[in-house]
Design a protein around this motif. Structure first.
Motif, mmCIF file in Angstrom:
data_model
loop_
_atom_site.group_PDB
_atom_site.id
_atom_site.type_symbol
_atom_site.label_atom_id
_atom_site.label_comp_id
_atom_site.label_asym_id
_atom_site.label_seq_id
_atom_site.Cartn_x
_atom_site.Cartn_y
_atom_site.Cartn_z
ATOM 1 N N TYR A 30 10.713 -0.890 -16.549
ATOM 2 C CA TYR A 30 9.736 0.098 -16.994
ATOM 3 C C TYR A 30 10.265 1.475 -16.614
ATOM 4 O O TYR A 30 10.911 1.631 -15.584
ATOM 5 N N HIS A 31 10.010 2.462 -17.464
ATOM 6 C CA HIS A 31 10.561 3.801 -17.271
ATOM 7 C C HIS A 31 9.458 4.837 -17.082
ATOM 8 O O HIS A 31 8.492 4.863 -17.840
ATOM 9 N N ALA A 32 9.651 5.691 -16.081
ATOM 10 C CA ALA A 32 8.715 6.784 -15.797
ATOM 11 C C ALA A 32 8.840 7.838 -16.888
ATOM 12 O O ALA A 32 9.885 7.931 -17.528
ATOM 13 N N TYR A 34 4.578 7.275 -16.162
ATOM 14 C CA TYR A 34 3.629 6.218 -16.493
ATOM 15 C C TYR A 34 2.314 6.865 -16.905
ATOM 16 O O TYR A 34 1.983 7.960 -16.461
ATOM 17 N N LEU A 62 5.326 4.383 -10.599
ATOM 18 C CA LEU A 62 4.531 3.193 -10.874
ATOM 19 C C LEU A 62 3.506 2.964 -9.767
ATOM 20 O O LEU A 62 2.399 2.511 -10.028
ATOM 21 N N ASP A 84 4.323 2.500 -19.759
ATOM 22 C CA ASP A 84 5.445 3.348 -19.354
ATOM 23 C C ASP A 84 5.767 4.350 -20.464
ATOM 24 O O ASP A 84 5.068 4.414 -21.483
#
Length: 118
Positions: A30-32, A34, A62, A84
């Motif tokens: 998952y990529h910031a 969020y 996260l 995300d």
């Protein structure tokens, strides 16, 4: 053991103390940033171009997203979720709406983010 309670709010339902997860990214990351997303229950909100999803705000980690989600997820007036930066849904608590689910959930989250932040 947590008590599971279901409350209906218009065309959605919130299952308190219950979490669902979305599709995991192919790269399993998952990529910031969020985003905290909620499912609006206003009449006609499903026609907002984001499946009724509305981006409330963004955070950089996260951990922050999880803390915010935890505070909001048992609010019976809206269904909440975390996604995300690519729209991947990490957690959500909606029971009677498909707005967060599958590929449509990813598209809906991306559209909700775009509507808020351009």
């Amino acid at each position: 053991k947590a008590v599971v309670s279901t409350q209906s709010t218009g065309d959605i339902g919130v299952e308190l103390s219950k979490d669902y997860t979305g599709i995991q990214p192919d790269d399993e990351q998952y990529h910031a940033p969020y985003y905290i997303i909620y499912r609006s229950n206003y009449w006609g909100s499903g026609n907002n171009g984001a499946g009724g999803l509305v981006c409330e705000f963004k955070v950089n980690s996260l951990r922050q997203a999880s803390q915010q989600y935890k505070q909001k997820k048992d609010t019976p007036t809206h269904a909440y979720g975390i996604c995300d930066s690519r729209g991947y849904v990490i957690h959500y608590n909606a029971r009677f709406t498909s707005s967060f689910e599958g590929e449509d959930g990813i598209t809906n989250c991306k559209n909700a983010i775009r509507q808020k932040y351009g």
